[in-house]
Write an enzyme that holds these catalytic residues in place. Structure first.
Site, PDB file in Angstrom:
ATOM      1  CE  LYS A 155     -15.945  -7.470   5.374  1.00 37.97           C
ATOM      2  NZ  LYS A 155     -14.972  -7.818   4.345  1.00 37.97           N
TER       3      LYS A 155
ATOM      4  NE  ARG B 111      -2.890  -7.620  -4.317  1.00 39.11           N
ATOM      5  CZ  ARG B 111      -3.668  -7.650  -3.244  1.00 39.11           C
ATOM      6  NH1 ARG B 111      -3.142  -7.706  -2.056  1.00 39.11           N
ATOM      7  NH2 ARG B 111      -4.962  -7.650  -3.366  1.00 39.11           N
TER       8      ARG B 111
ATOM      9  CG  HIS C  62      -1.907  -1.024   1.363  1.00 40.16           C
ATOM     10  ND1 HIS C  62      -2.078  -1.768   2.503  1.00 40.16           N
ATOM     11  CD2 HIS C  62      -2.847  -1.472   0.487  1.00 40.16           C
ATOM     12  CE1 HIS C  62      -3.073  -2.629   2.334  1.00 40.16           C
ATOM     13  NE2 HIS C  62      -3.549  -2.479   1.118  1.00 40.16           N
TER      14      HIS C  62
HETATM   15  P1  ADP Z   1      -9.731  -3.873  -0.309  1.00 41.73           P
HETATM   16  O1  ADP Z   1     -10.398  -4.652   0.780  1.00 41.73           O
HETATM   17  O2  ADP Z   1     -10.505  -2.713  -0.797  1.00 41.73           O
HETATM   18  O3  ADP Z   1      -9.102  -4.672  -1.408  1.00 41.73           O
HETATM   19  P2  ADP Z   1      -7.045  -3.534   0.645  1.00 41.73           P
HETATM   20  O4  ADP Z   1      -6.631  -2.738   1.844  1.00 41.73           O
HETATM   21  O5  ADP Z   1      -6.779  -4.984   0.665  1.00 41.73           O
HETATM   22  O6  ADP Z   1      -8.552  -3.178   0.489  1.00 41.73           O
HETATM   23  O7  ADP Z   1      -6.376  -2.925  -0.658  1.00 41.73           O
HETATM   24  C1  ADP Z   1      -6.502  -1.582  -1.013  1.00 41.73           C
HETATM   25  C2  ADP Z   1      -5.830  -1.350  -2.344  1.00 41.73           C
HETATM   26  O8  ADP Z   1      -4.449  -1.613  -2.248  1.00 41.73           O
HETATM   27  C3  ADP Z   1      -6.339  -2.249  -3.468  1.00 41.73           C
HETATM   28  O9  ADP Z   1      -6.340  -1.507  -4.666  1.00 41.73           O
HETATM   29  C4  ADP Z   1      -5.317  -3.328  -3.552  1.00 41.73           C
HETATM   30  O10 ADP Z   1      -5.232  -3.874  -4.850  1.00 41.73           O
HETATM   31  C5  ADP Z   1      -4.072  -2.552  -3.237  1.00 41.73           C
HETATM   32  N1  ADP Z   1      -3.035  -3.422  -2.701  1.00 41.73           N
HETATM   33  C6  ADP Z   1      -3.159  -4.324  -1.714  1.00 41.73           C
HETATM   34  N2  ADP Z   1      -1.988  -4.973  -1.501  1.00 41.73           N
HETATM   35  C7  ADP Z   1      -1.110  -4.447  -2.389  1.00 41.73           C
HETATM   36  C8  ADP Z   1       0.257  -4.711  -2.710  1.00 41.73           C
HETATM   37  N3  ADP Z   1       0.945  -5.645  -2.080  1.00 41.73           N
HETATM   38  N4  ADP Z   1       0.823  -3.985  -3.689  1.00 41.73           N
HETATM   39  C9  ADP Z   1       0.103  -3.041  -4.330  1.00 41.73           C
HETATM   40  N5  ADP Z   1      -1.180  -2.767  -4.110  1.00 41.73           N
HETATM   41  C10 ADP Z   1      -1.784  -3.466  -3.156  1.00 41.73           C
END
Ligand code: ADP
Length: 151
Positions: A41, A90, A17
């Site tokens: 949730k 990803r 992130h």
């Molecule tokens: P959500 O539940 O909305 O997917 P996340 O917190 O898991 O929320 O992810 C938020 C954003 O960050 C999404 O666009 C996801 O694809 C991106 N993301 C998550 N992990 C990674 C990573 N390792 N590298 C790049 N982007 C990521």
């Protein structure tokens, strides 16, 4: 002013992130990292903690702010005057899912575009759910979360 929202659960924020936000900086004047809060949730880490960690991670960047929101991402974008949504990609599975979400969001508000950034190869396997799983079972998550925070 180009304002973007980076929505997600950030439960917790990972190096993946962080890297997306830092790489998106040159594209926008302001980025709002927005924690989507789902009434059904509660998540693994409390929202207040998640907000605090994200604030710490981007404390060096005045153009990045952090908020939480309920409801539709496009509604939050409108309130924040943001015309862009940032999402990270990803895998091809991410792409299939993100395509539907982005297309629906465009139907809901055609003035808000979703911009995708590809994950750096070293972060492809870093997911919040894996980090939670390792944490739950007492493993060290340090290498997956941003350097400046400790969980
Ligand atoms: P959500 O539940 O909305 O997917 P996340 O917190 O898991 O929320 O992810 C938020 C954003 O960050 C999404 O666009 C996801 O694809 C991106 N993301 C998550 N992990 C990674 C990573 N390792 N590298 C790049 N982007 C990521």
């Amino acid at each position: 002013m180009k304002i973007a929202v980076f929505p997600g659960s950030f439960d917790p924020i990972t190096r993946g992130h962080e890297s997306i936000v830092r790489r998106a900086l040159p594209l926008f004047d302001k980025i709002i990292v927005a924690i989507g809060v789902n009434a059904d949730k509660s998540g693994y880490f409390p929202v207040e903690k998640r907000l605090e960690w994200i604030k710490q991670v981007f404390s060096d960047l005045p153009q990045v702010s952090v908020e939480s929101y309920n409801g539709l991402t496009v509604d939050f974008c409108r309130k924040a005057n943001a015309s862009y949504i940032i999402r990270g990609l990803r895998t091809s599975a991410d792409f299939e899912f993100e395509r539907s979400v982005a297309q629906v969001n465009l139907k809901l508000d055609e003035a808000i575009e979703t911009v995708f950034l590809l994950t750096l190869p070293e972060y492809v396997m870093v997911t919040s759910s894996i980090v939670r799983e390792v944490h739950k079972h007492g493993g060290s998550i340090d290498q997956f979360i941003p350097e400046v925070i400790s969980i």
